[in-house]
Design an enzyme around this catalytic site. Structure first.
Site, PDB file in Angstrom:
ATOM      1  N   SER A  75      -6.838  -5.362  -8.386  1.00  0.00           N
ATOM      2  CA  SER A  75      -7.625  -4.245  -8.239  1.00  0.00           C
ATOM      3  C   SER A  75      -7.665  -3.674  -7.117  1.00  0.00           C
ATOM      4  CB  SER A  75      -9.166  -4.761  -8.423  1.00  0.00           C
ATOM      5  OG  SER A  75      -9.485  -5.632  -7.485  1.00  0.00           O
ATOM      6  N   CYS A  76      -6.612  -4.030  -6.150  1.00  0.00           N
ATOM      7  CA  CYS A  76      -6.550  -3.277  -4.864  1.00  0.00           C
ATOM      8  C   CYS A  76      -5.559  -2.260  -4.982  1.00  0.00           C
ATOM      9  CB  CYS A  76      -5.989  -4.552  -3.865  1.00  0.00           C
ATOM     10  SG  CYS A  76      -5.618  -3.939  -2.090  1.00  0.00           S
ATOM     11  N   ASP A  77      -6.084  -1.072  -4.295  1.00  0.00           N
ATOM     12  CA  ASP A  77      -5.082   0.093  -4.511  1.00  0.00           C
ATOM     13  C   ASP A  77      -3.845  -0.016  -3.441  1.00  0.00           C
ATOM     14  OD1 ASP A  77      -6.699   1.385  -6.357  1.00  0.00           O
ATOM     15  OD2 ASP A  77      -7.668   2.489  -4.788  1.00  0.00           O
TER      16      ASP A  77
END
Length: 105
Positions: free
Chosen positions: A8-10
């Site tokens: 979920s980390c950009d």
């Protein structure tokens, strides 16, 4: 090449897009192997802990006082991301320096 991070980390997604040959390990699902954490601590020390993360802010003072290896074993999402393992080299984050070291724009 292995990239440890969160799906979920950009920033992790940007790194993976630039490193198509890399395999991804979601630390929330699989954690980080103790030997990788040990090497990363030797290279980065306390920089391995992301003190701006929600995980860090929600930790008790007792948890925050733990050594880095114990902290990451108990709360892998507190690790700064991404942690990139490329053979015997390790890179932390996705800064201009890391991209240059890996030869990506």
């Amino acid at each position: 090449m292995l990239v440890y991070g969160l799906k979920s980390c950009d920033t992790c997604r940007k790194a993976l897009k630039s490193l198509p040959e890399a395999s991804f390990v979601d630390v929330r699902d699989k954690g980080v192997p103790a030997e990788v954490v040990g090497r990363a601590i030797a290279d980065f020390g306390h920089e391995l802990v992301n003190k701006r993360s929600t995980t860090w802010r929600n930790l008790s003072e007792e948890d925050r006082a733990a050594d880095v290896a114990t902290l990451i074993a108990s709360h892998p999402t507190v690790m700064k991301r991404p942690l990139i393992v490329n053979g015997d080299q390790m890179h932390l984050g996705w800064s201009d320096e890391v991209r240059a070291a890996l030869g990506v724009g």
